[in-house]
Design a protein around this motif. Sequence first.
Motif, PDB file in Angstrom:
ATOM      1  N   GLY A 153       0.824  -1.206   0.000  1.00 20.01           N
ATOM      2  CA  GLY A 153       0.000   0.000   0.000  1.00 20.01           C
ATOM      3  C   GLY A 153       0.859   1.257   0.000  1.00 20.01           C
ATOM      4  N   ALA A 154       2.048   1.164   0.606  1.00 22.97           N
ATOM      5  CA  ALA A 154       2.951   2.312   0.655  1.00 22.97           C
ATOM      6  C   ALA A 154       3.503   2.645  -0.725  1.00 22.97           C
ATOM      7  N   LEU A 155       3.771   1.631  -1.538  1.00 22.62           N
ATOM      8  CA  LEU A 155       4.231   1.884  -2.904  1.00 22.62           C
ATOM      9  C   LEU A 155       3.136   2.541  -3.729  1.00 22.62           C
ATOM     10  N   GLU A 156       1.890   2.093  -3.515  1.00 26.62           N
ATOM     11  CA  GLU A 156       0.769   2.643  -4.267  1.00 26.62           C
ATOM     12  C   GLU A 156       0.515   4.112  -3.910  1.00 26.62           C
ATOM     13  N   THR A 157       0.790   4.473  -2.665  1.00 19.47           N
ATOM     14  CA  THR A 157       0.510   5.842  -2.215  1.00 19.47           C
ATOM     15  C   THR A 157       1.700   6.774  -2.381  1.00 19.47           C
ATOM     16  N   PHE A 158       2.859   6.237  -2.770  1.00 19.11           N
ATOM     17  CA  PHE A 158       4.097   7.021  -2.786  1.00 19.11           C
ATOM     18  C   PHE A 158       3.985   8.276  -3.654  1.00 19.11           C
ATOM     19  N   TYR A 159       3.462   8.132  -4.853  1.00 16.76           N
ATOM     20  CA  TYR A 159       3.329   9.273  -5.772  1.00 16.76           C
ATOM     21  C   TYR A 159       2.429  10.345  -5.166  1.00 16.76           C
ATOM     22  N   SER A 160       1.303   9.917  -4.633  1.00 17.75           N
ATOM     23  CA  SER A 160       0.349  10.856  -4.027  1.00 17.75           C
ATOM     24  C   SER A 160       0.975  11.589  -2.845  1.00 17.75           C
ATOM     25  N   LEU A 161       1.773  10.855  -2.063  1.00 19.56           N
ATOM     26  CA  LEU A 161       2.396  11.456  -0.883  1.00 19.56           C
ATOM     27  C   LEU A 161       3.463  12.478  -1.273  1.00 19.56           C
ATOM     28  N   VAL A 162       4.285  12.129  -2.264  1.00 17.24           N
ATOM     29  CA  VAL A 162       5.378  13.014  -2.678  1.00 17.24           C
ATOM     30  C   VAL A 162       4.857  14.278  -3.368  1.00 17.24           C
ATOM     31  N   PHE A 163       3.901  14.099  -4.272  1.00 16.57           N
ATOM     32  CA  PHE A 163       3.446  15.232  -5.076  1.00 16.57           C
ATOM     33  C   PHE A 163       2.179  15.905  -4.558  1.00 16.57           C
ATOM     34  N   GLY A 164       1.449  15.204  -3.694  1.00 11.62           N
ATOM     35  CA  GLY A 164       0.223  15.807  -3.161  1.00 11.62           C
ATOM     36  C   GLY A 164       0.248  16.003  -1.658  1.00 11.62           C
ATOM     37  N   GLY A 165       1.229  15.388  -1.014  1.00 12.04           N
ATOM     38  CA  GLY A 165       1.347  15.531   0.433  1.00 12.04           C
ATOM     39  C   GLY A 165       0.288  14.781   1.220  1.00 12.04           C
ATOM     40  N   THR A 166      -0.433  13.876   0.558  1.00 15.05           N
ATOM     41  CA  THR A 166      -1.482  13.120   1.238  1.00 15.05           C
ATOM     42  C   THR A 166      -1.357  11.631   0.917  1.00 15.05           C
ATOM     43  N   PHE A 167      -1.850  10.811   1.850  1.00 17.34           N
ATOM     44  CA  PHE A 167      -1.884   9.372   1.627  1.00 17.34           C
ATOM     45  C   PHE A 167      -3.152   9.004   0.863  1.00 17.34           C
ATOM     46  N   LEU A 168      -3.080   7.918   0.108  1.00 15.13           N
ATOM     47  CA  LEU A 168      -4.292   7.395  -0.487  1.00 15.13           C
ATOM     48  C   LEU A 168      -5.214   6.898   0.625  1.00 15.13           C
ATOM     49  N   GLN A 169      -6.491   6.850   0.332  1.00 14.63           N
ATOM     50  CA  GLN A 169      -7.461   6.368   1.301  1.00 14.63           C
ATOM     51  C   GLN A 169      -7.060   4.970   1.783  1.00 14.63           C
ATOM     52  N   LYS A 170      -7.173   4.727   3.086  1.00 12.57           N
ATOM     53  CA  LYS A 170      -6.852   3.462   3.761  1.00 12.57           C
ATOM     54  C   LYS A 170      -5.357   3.264   3.990  1.00 12.57           C
ATOM     55  N   ILE A 171      -4.521   4.209   3.523  1.00 15.95           N
ATOM     56  CA  ILE A 171      -3.072   4.111   3.716  1.00 15.95           C
ATOM     57  C   ILE A 171      -2.632   5.191   4.698  1.00 15.95           C
ATOM     58  N   PHE A 172      -1.741   4.809   5.627  1.00 17.69           N
ATOM     59  CA  PHE A 172      -1.300   5.742   6.670  1.00 17.69           C
ATOM     60  C   PHE A 172       0.217   5.658   6.832  1.00 17.69           C
ATOM     61  N   SER A 173       0.743   6.477   7.746  1.00 14.81           N
ATOM     62  CA  SER A 173       2.198   6.532   7.943  1.00 14.81           C
ATOM     63  C   SER A 173       2.773   5.176   8.330  1.00 14.81           C
ATOM     64  N   GLY A 174       2.016   4.392   9.094  1.00 17.80           N
ATOM     65  CA  GLY A 174       2.499   3.074   9.518  1.00 17.80           C
ATOM     66  C   GLY A 174       2.764   2.156   8.339  1.00 17.80           C
TER      67      GLY A 174
END
Length: 371
Positions: A47-68
């Motif tokens: 899930g962290a790989l899937e959210t990586f782009y969103s986190l880097v460029f949008g500063g947010t996690f994808l739904q259901k994905i968190f810092s852990g």
Amino acid sequence: MKNNKYLKYLRWLLLAFFLIMVTREAYLHQVQGGGVAPSVHALCPYGALETFYSLVFGGTFLQKIFSGTMILLGITLVLAVIFRRGFCGLICPFGALQEFFGIIGKKIFHKRFIMPIAIDKPLRYLKYIVLVVTIYFAWKTAGLWMDPYDPWAAYGHLSAGYESLTTEYLVGTIVLVIILVGSLLYDRFFCKYLCPMGAVYGIVSKISPSKIVRDKDICINCNLCSKSCPMNIDVAEVDKVISTECISCQVCVLTCPKVGALKYKTGKKTLKTLTVIIFVVGLFFMGVFISKTVGVFEVLPKQITQESQINVEEIKGYMTIKDVSIGTKIEIEEVYKKLGIPASVPESTKLKDVQNFVEGFEVEVAKEKLK
């Protein structure tokens, strides 16, 4: 050899522990809601790989994905650098599920089947294709688009019941059944052919100093190591096992009848099987413990407070009527009125439980009414 038998049981015990732990969380997530227990996505490093782009460029996690989830990815990548795919062989709950189905399959068929090389070799590349496709569309759609097709997500929704598995997770459920049936026949079916996270760890493991080393002077060429390998690596025909398919499960070492014929080495240091197990599991838990201690390990959404600001689309069934009012900044009387909820229903009632008071109440419909 007697100690080896105990170590095999210890490994199975650890795999069972992780599988039971995640299964429990998945059950609680379905029964009590996402605010109480994490989803299987939050507990999966992928899930962290899937959210990586969103986190880097949008500063947010994808739904259901968190810092852990990001921390779990980091921990498992560190393990891959040191111990190859040790996470797969000693911790991964989905790998454990396949392995236990494999044990059942062996009892039924009294043997394990091996895929013909002409079919097996090209199929091994499938997991890399799955990796590229899922990451591409996660970035493209900015969401967990793979969710309905994900067999692990389908497993996490078993407790949600027949309707969920045959509607939202129909494809994922079909894939899950194929994987489990495949695991009855072939060892680690999903790990070998479909697991995108296994592909990631395999790539990272290329820089790992760990390997299985065969001493040709001690080896008696009984071929038991090759026969026992769940990833079907021909251990008996190589001097060093440096394949990206190796999951560092230690099964070949534990099966070898000649002491010293097979050794697990990290750099020039020979490590006993128990030492490898302790290091892999210990580093995993230590990483989680440290990140929890410093307050950065989160696999649940933050509790809603007066400072919270959520949009209507972010409303979840585990949220209470009061949570919805506070988070959306809509007066609670207006929430009751818009959703047609009787005033006698306590504001501490979770949205998914409002159906016990209001016939036909649905969370998705409620969200539309509040827009």
